[in-house]
Design a protein around this motif. Structure first.
Motif, mmCIF file in Angstrom:
data_model
loop_
_atom_site.group_PDB
_atom_site.id
_atom_site.type_symbol
_atom_site.label_atom_id
_atom_site.label_comp_id
_atom_site.label_asym_id
_atom_site.label_seq_id
_atom_site.Cartn_x
_atom_site.Cartn_y
_atom_site.Cartn_z
ATOM 1 N N GLU A 1 77.275 37.835 17.232
ATOM 2 C CA GLU A 1 78.447 37.090 16.745
ATOM 3 C C GLU A 1 78.198 35.575 16.750
ATOM 4 O O GLU A 1 78.824 34.838 15.999
ATOM 5 C CB GLU A 1 79.669 37.442 17.590
ATOM 6 C CG GLU A 1 80.486 38.648 17.096
ATOM 7 C CD GLU A 1 79.819 39.993 17.292
ATOM 8 O OE1 GLU A 1 78.774 40.041 17.972
ATOM 9 O OE2 GLU A 1 80.332 40.991 16.754
ATOM 10 N N ARG B 1 82.544 48.417 21.288
ATOM 11 C CA ARG B 1 82.251 48.453 19.864
ATOM 12 C C ARG B 1 83.511 48.263 19.032
ATOM 13 O O ARG B 1 84.556 48.821 19.334
ATOM 14 C CB ARG B 1 81.558 49.779 19.492
ATOM 15 C CG ARG B 1 80.202 49.990 20.150
ATOM 16 C CD ARG B 1 79.248 48.831 19.954
ATOM 17 N NE ARG B 1 79.087 48.382 18.587
ATOM 18 C CZ ARG B 1 78.217 48.913 17.733
ATOM 19 N NH1 ARG B 1 77.449 49.910 18.105
ATOM 20 N NH2 ARG B 1 78.101 48.431 16.522
ATOM 21 N N THR C 1 74.661 44.568 15.420
ATOM 22 C CA THR C 1 74.922 45.084 16.776
ATOM 23 C C THR C 1 74.158 46.382 17.017
ATOM 24 O O THR C 1 73.555 46.573 18.071
ATOM 25 C CB THR C 1 76.436 45.282 16.982
ATOM 26 O OG1 THR C 1 77.104 44.075 16.615
ATOM 27 C CG2 THR C 1 76.756 45.611 18.429
HETATM 28 N N1 ASP Z 1 79.760 43.554 16.275
HETATM 29 C C1 ASP Z 1 80.512 44.422 17.132
HETATM 30 C C2 ASP Z 1 80.292 45.870 16.719
HETATM 31 O O1 ASP Z 1 79.604 46.132 15.747
HETATM 32 C C3 ASP Z 1 81.949 44.089 17.132
HETATM 33 C C4 ASP Z 1 82.672 44.311 15.824
HETATM 34 O O2 ASP Z 1 82.053 44.523 14.794
HETATM 35 O O3 ASP Z 1 83.911 44.276 15.834
HETATM 36 O O4 ASP Z 1 80.786 46.749 17.374
#
Ligand code: ASP
Ligand code: MG
Length: 424
Positions: A74, A151, A47
């Motif tokens: 995801e 996030r 992300t």
């Molecule tokens: N991939 C997203 C993030 O890094 C959601 C998560 O990790 O919960 O914020």
């Protein structure tokens, strides 16, 4: 047959090897006779990398497109995980947030879940499949677009699924063994808690603890979902986050005075210097700040100097809101009548949280004593019923956390183990 929702964070599925390890774990749960629904995060720091990529293309990416981009993270992990499970001879099916019925409002980047309609998940479960759902994302009926929850939002996906499917438990798998008395990346002697109340967990999360997403804890509390935080790297027991008011009668649980020490390096401090000490000025200042949607945390007003009739007001807010608030205040300098503005983004916040603080005496004295002995200056203080927070220089807040952790006898025997992840 029980229904178990399991959430695996990015560091638990960082590469192919980890995905296979997690798949094995999921299959074990299935073999033990449970229905299993999994919410999964994007692999490793995907992300962050996608975000970096977007800002290389344009400094301010269009929110709709950013959600399209980030939700892809995801999608990758959910498909790989489903493949891995299938290769082990078990039926598995992956679903995007939208396919899973994760209905949100239309706010890109911070969407709120308004409804969960897990029709396809139920069908898949009925057909004996293990269900894998992409965390962190949803679909807005209003805008007909893909959204993300903010996030760390996969925790919230998991809890929302657990509530909607009436799961027996929601297990949050991560790169540490559970909820600790402090971040083990900062305080080596942090101790794993066997259980913690959801109220304490909420305060810790709000004070910067990263182990659980605050909205997930809120959601769990509101819907009576029991959370079980544990490591995806071993079989140790983890931490139960529970609501004491929902405990069966007679199930008394002894509480320690302090549940934990949290650190937050994401805030900045604005000082409005030389404010006229007359009624209505604070109202003006914070109305202007509120109109920028900035999220004000601590506020301190000094006594005014008798000679000038003026005072200083300082407050903290997320660094990401700092620029907007400063500009708005600066535009209103004449209307408010202050002398100048100061901006300080080199602050750290330390918070001590504990339910039994309500009735325990001397907690703040002990906290201040520990900071004094460590030679750390306190710049601001705020309290709630179950929390005391202090602001220090950013570069001394980690040392402060260690000193306070020791002073409240929270140190464990051994160093805490962090299995993976960068804590990013
Ligand atoms: N991939 C997203 C993030 O890094 C959601 C998560 O990790 O919960 O914020
Ligand atoms: Mg992540």
């Amino acid at each position: 047959m029980s229904l178990i929702v399991q959430k695996f964070g990015g560091s638990s599925v960082a590469d192919a090897e980890s995905i296979k390890r997690v798949a094995k774990r999921i299959v074990e749960t299935r073999k033990a006779g449970n229905d299993v629904v999994v919410a999964v995060s994007a692999m490793g720091d995907t992300t962050d990398e996608l975000l970096d990529l977007a800002t290389e293309v344009t400094p301010i990416p269009a929110p709709r497109e950013l959600d399209m981009l980030l939700s892809a993270g995801e999608r990758i992990s959910m498909a790989l995980l489903a493949m891995a499970i299938k290769s082990m001879g078990h039926e598995a099916r992956s679903f995007t947030g939208s396919q899973a019925g994760m209905i949100t409002d239309a706010t890109h980047g911070a969407a709120r879940i308004v409804d969960v309609t897990p029709v396809r998940l139920r069908e898949a479960l009925d057909e004996g499949a293990i269900v894998i759902v992409a965390g962190f994302q949803g679909f807005s009926r209003e805008s007909r677009d893909i959204t993300t929850l903010g996030r760390g939002g996969s925790d919230t996906t998991a809890v929302a699924l657990a509530a909607a499917l009436d799961a027996d438990v929601c297990e949050i798998y991560t790169d540490v063994d559970g909820v600790f008395t402090s971040d083990p990346r900062i305080v080596k002697k942090a101790r794993k808690l066997d259980r913690i109340t959801s109220e304490e967990m909420l305060e810790l999360a709000a004070s910067g603890a990263k182990v659980l997403h605050i909205r997930a804890v809120e959601f769990a509390r509101r819907h009576g979902v029991t959370l079980h935080v544990r490591s995806s790297f071993n079989n140790s027991e983890g931490t139960i986050v529970y609501d004491p008011s929902r405990l069966p009668e007679g199930a008394a649980v002894e509480e320690s005075v302090i549940a934990g020490v949290a650190v937050d390096l994401t805030e900045a401090k604005i000082t409005v210097v030389g404010v006229p000490d007359v009624p209505g000025v604070a109202a003006k200042i914070f109305k202007i700040v509120a109109n920028t949607n900035a999220n004000v945390d601590m506020i301190v007003q000094n006594v005014s100097a008798a000679s000038t009739g003026r005072t200083d007001i300082s407050f903290t807010l997320p660094k990401s809101d700092g620029e907007r608030a400063l500009t708005a205040l600066s535009n209103s300098q004449e209307a408010i009548g202050f002398n100048s503005l100061q901006y300080d983004d080199q602050i750290g916040k330390l918070s001590l949280v504990g339910n039994a603080m309500r009735s325990a005496a001397g907690v703040s004295a002990r906290l201040f004593e520990a900071l004094y002995e460590a030679g750390i200056n306190i710049e601001m203080i705020s309290t709630s019923e179950i929390r005391i927070s202090v602001v220090t220089r950013a570069d001394s807040v980690h040392a402060a956390a260690r000193a306070v952790h020791t002073a409240f006898e929270l140190d464990g025997e051994d160093d805490a183990v962090v299995h993976a992840g960068t804590g990013r």
